[in-house]
Write a protein that holds these residues in place. Structure first.
Motif, PDB file in Angstrom:
ATOM      1  N   GLY A 276      21.986   1.512  -3.685  1.00 19.35           N
ATOM      2  CA  GLY A 276      21.662   0.094  -3.727  1.00 19.35           C
ATOM      3  C   GLY A 276      21.471  -0.474  -5.111  1.00 19.35           C
ATOM      4  N   GLY A 277      22.016   0.190  -6.117  1.00 15.26           N
ATOM      5  CA  GLY A 277      21.916  -0.310  -7.476  1.00 15.26           C
ATOM      6  C   GLY A 277      20.570  -0.127  -8.120  1.00 15.26           C
ATOM      7  N   GLU A 278      19.626   0.560  -7.412  1.00 14.75           N
ATOM      8  CA  GLU A 278      18.277   0.653  -7.983  1.00 14.75           C
ATOM      9  C   GLU A 278      17.488   1.909  -7.628  1.00 14.75           C
ATOM     10  OE1 GLU A 278      15.360  -2.098  -6.398  1.00 14.75           O
ATOM     11  OE2 GLU A 278      16.724  -2.645  -4.754  1.00 14.75           O
ATOM     12  N   TRP A 279      17.881   2.661  -6.604  1.00 12.53           N
ATOM     13  CA  TRP A 279      17.060   3.771  -6.134  1.00 12.53           C
ATOM     14  C   TRP A 279      17.674   5.106  -6.540  1.00 12.53           C
ATOM     15  CZ3 TRP A 279      12.505   2.162  -4.731  1.00 12.53           C
ATOM     16  CH2 TRP A 279      12.358   0.921  -4.117  1.00 12.53           C
ATOM     17  N   LEU A 280      17.037   5.805  -7.469  1.00 16.35           N
ATOM     18  CA  LEU A 280      17.483   7.115  -7.932  1.00 16.35           C
ATOM     19  C   LEU A 280      17.101   8.175  -6.902  1.00 16.35           C
ATOM     20  CD1 LEU A 280      18.577   8.924 -10.307  1.00 16.35           C
ATOM     21  CD2 LEU A 280      16.201   9.023 -11.115  1.00 16.35           C
ATOM     22  N   THR A 281      18.079   8.965  -6.443  1.00 16.08           N
ATOM     23  CA  THR A 281      17.784   9.972  -5.423  1.00 16.08           C
ATOM     24  C   THR A 281      17.963  11.403  -5.909  1.00 16.08           C
ATOM     25  OG1 THR A 281      20.032   9.817  -4.522  1.00 16.08           O
ATOM     26  CG2 THR A 281      18.329   8.424  -3.519  1.00 16.08           C
ATOM     27  N   GLU A 282      18.912  11.659  -6.834  1.00 19.11           N
ATOM     28  CA  GLU A 282      19.139  13.029  -7.309  1.00 19.11           C
ATOM     29  C   GLU A 282      19.588  13.015  -8.761  1.00 19.11           C
ATOM     30  OE1 GLU A 282      21.613  15.598  -4.998  1.00 19.11           O
ATOM     31  OE2 GLU A 282      20.743  14.988  -3.083  1.00 19.11           O
ATOM     32  N   ILE A 283      19.283  14.127  -9.454  1.00 12.77           N
ATOM     33  CA  ILE A 283      19.821  14.399 -10.783  1.00 12.77           C
ATOM     34  C   ILE A 283      20.547  15.728 -10.680  1.00 12.77           C
ATOM     35  CG2 ILE A 283      19.303  14.721 -13.233  1.00 12.77           C
ATOM     36  CD1 ILE A 283      16.679  13.207 -12.777  1.00 12.77           C
ATOM     37  N   ASN A 284      21.873  15.693 -10.634  1.00 13.95           N
ATOM     38  CA  ASN A 284      22.684  16.884 -10.368  1.00 13.95           C
ATOM     39  C   ASN A 284      23.033  17.593 -11.670  1.00 13.95           C
ATOM     40  OD1 ASN A 284      23.553  16.601  -7.290  1.00 13.95           O
ATOM     41  ND2 ASN A 284      23.549  14.567  -8.212  1.00 13.95           N
ATOM     42  N   VAL A 285      22.538  18.817 -11.825  1.00 12.26           N
ATOM     43  CA  VAL A 285      22.750  19.574 -13.065  1.00 12.26           C
ATOM     44  C   VAL A 285      23.449  20.912 -12.831  1.00 12.26           C
ATOM     45  CG1 VAL A 285      20.687  18.524 -14.074  1.00 12.26           C
ATOM     46  CG2 VAL A 285      20.511  20.784 -13.035  1.00 12.26           C
ATOM     47  N   THR A 286      23.529  21.373 -11.583  1.00 15.57           N
ATOM     48  CA  THR A 286      24.074  22.704 -11.338  1.00 15.57           C
ATOM     49  C   THR A 286      25.597  22.721 -11.430  1.00 15.57           C
ATOM     50  OG1 THR A 286      23.862  22.248  -8.974  1.00 15.57           O
ATOM     51  CG2 THR A 286      22.157  23.604  -9.984  1.00 15.57           C
ATOM     52  N   SER A 287      26.255  21.834 -10.709  1.00 15.77           N
ATOM     53  CA  SER A 287      27.729  21.776 -10.768  1.00 15.77           C
ATOM     54  C   SER A 287      28.168  20.357 -10.431  1.00 15.77           C
ATOM     55  CB  SER A 287      28.346  22.779  -9.795  1.00 15.77           C
ATOM     56  OG  SER A 287      29.753  22.801  -9.921  1.00 15.77           O
ATOM     57  N   PRO A 288      27.868  19.389 -11.323  1.00 15.99           N
ATOM     58  CA  PRO A 288      28.153  17.983 -11.007  1.00 15.99           C
ATOM     59  C   PRO A 288      29.644  17.743 -10.779  1.00 15.99           C
ATOM     60  CG  PRO A 288      26.770  18.175 -12.966  1.00 15.99           C
ATOM     61  CD  PRO A 288      27.258  19.548 -12.644  1.00 15.99           C
ATOM     62  N   THR A 289      29.922  16.745  -9.950  1.00 10.57           N
ATOM     63  CA  THR A 289      31.297  16.369  -9.635  1.00 10.57           C
ATOM     64  C   THR A 289      31.483  14.875  -9.890  1.00 10.57           C
ATOM     65  OG1 THR A 289      30.714  15.923  -7.331  1.00 10.57           O
ATOM     66  CG2 THR A 289      31.424  18.165  -7.867  1.00 10.57           C
ATOM     67  N   GLY A 290      32.690  14.388  -9.633  1.00 12.10           N
ATOM     68  CA  GLY A 290      32.952  12.947  -9.686  1.00 12.10           C
ATOM     69  C   GLY A 290      33.842  12.485 -10.813  1.00 12.10           C
TER      70      GLY A 290
END
Length: 318
Positions: A276-290
């Protein structure tokens, strides 16, 4: 600068080369003249201060079904022969994963490990994010059914997910009537020894869950992941679709706060998730994708940005 690069990852034959970030990184490395080796975390060994792996020299090409070629397996000394180790195997974030970080940490003074193994170990996706609770939706971490019921009563609708899950697996929405909440917590408590993450449901997830990639603390780009029909999960691995996007002012603020700490910890390639442009849910550090989707929509080259940062850090070590 030609580098020797060992990639700790899943079996090459399992990759979906159309969208796999690790494969994109390998192609980018190879195009720069870097030499690649492939090994599985289970192939790591240690003795007398040395860490080595039984690894295959590998070349890659973007040809589905014929995307890699292995040379003969050999023992490679990761601390002496390699300039870089990419930790890119998928979770689960289990004892095998944690043990690999302990072993690789022992050579991190000589070889650049991406991401830094001690920082990866200390920053699992759904735990590290708790340091930034000011940006998160209301969140509860618990194994207690009573606490889950009280949280549901307060927030109306909730989402329950494993604390160390990945790829959108085992994420459940529970409505205000609480139907099946007791059974769900019972199943989770049986399946997992650790607590579980429970969050207020954010209806804006129907408009997408944004993956933002940061490289050495700087924003590289973003992609919006939109849930499939009848889904609340937007992960591309479970049927979500990708769309072009821009950062909101709030998301830019989140990145500005996170960036310096990610850089300080040696977390060079990170993917954060924002609803929603404002709610941080995860910080992916193990094997990020995208990065493949981001580059497709934006005409960027995130792989090159990552290798530019890696090459700077290797040069600084020499």
């Amino acid at each position: 600068m030609s580098l020797n690069v060992a990639v700790q990852m899943d079996p090459m034959e399992t990759l979906n080369i159309a969208g796999d970030s690790t494969f994109a990184l390998m192609l980018s490395a190879q195009s720069r003249g870097h030499r690649l080796w492939h090994y599985d975390a289970s192939d790591l060994s240690y003795s007398a201060g040395k860490v080595w792996a039984r690894a295959h020299p590998v070349t890659v090409q973007r040809v589905a079904g014929d995307h890699f070629a292995f040379g003969a397996a050999e023992n490679i000394d990761l601390g002496e022969q390699m300039d870089v180790v990419l930790m890119r195997q998928d979770p689960p974030f289990d004892l095998g994963y944690i043990t690999a970080t302990h072993l690789l940490e022992r050579i991190s003074d000589r070889t650049l490990i991406v991401n830094d193994p001690a920082s990866v170990r200390n920053a699992p996706e759904k735990v590290f994010v708790l340091d930034y609770a000011q940006f998160m939706p209301p969140t509860l971490v618990t194994r207690s059914l009573d606490e889950a019921r009280a949280f549901l009563a307060e927030h109306g609708e909730i989402v329950v997910k494993p604390l160390h899950g990945n790829g959108g697996k085992a994420i459940f929405k529970v409505g205000s009537d609480g139907a099946n909440l007791a059974s769900l917590i019972e199943v989770f408590n049986t399946a997992y020894r650790e607590p579980h993450m429970i969050q207020a449901f954010i209806p804006a997830v129907s408009q997408g869950d944004k993956r933002i990639v940061l490289v050495d603390g700087e924003v590289a780009g973003a992609v919006n992941r939109i849930p499939g029909e009848g889904e609340i999960r937007s992960n591309l691995a479970v049927g979500g679709s990708a769309a072009k996007t821009e950062l909101t002012a709030r998301e830019a603020e989140i990145c500005a706060v996170l960036g310096p700490e990610l850089k300080r910890r040696g977390l060079l390639f990170v993917g954060i998730d924002v609803i929603g442009g404002e709610w941080l849910t995860e910080i992916n550090v193990t094997s990020p994708t995208g990065i493949v989707a981001i580059d497709r929509f934006n005409g960027t080259d995130t792989g090159a940005m990552i290798w530019d940062a890696i090459e700077r850090k290797v040069a600084a070590k020499r």
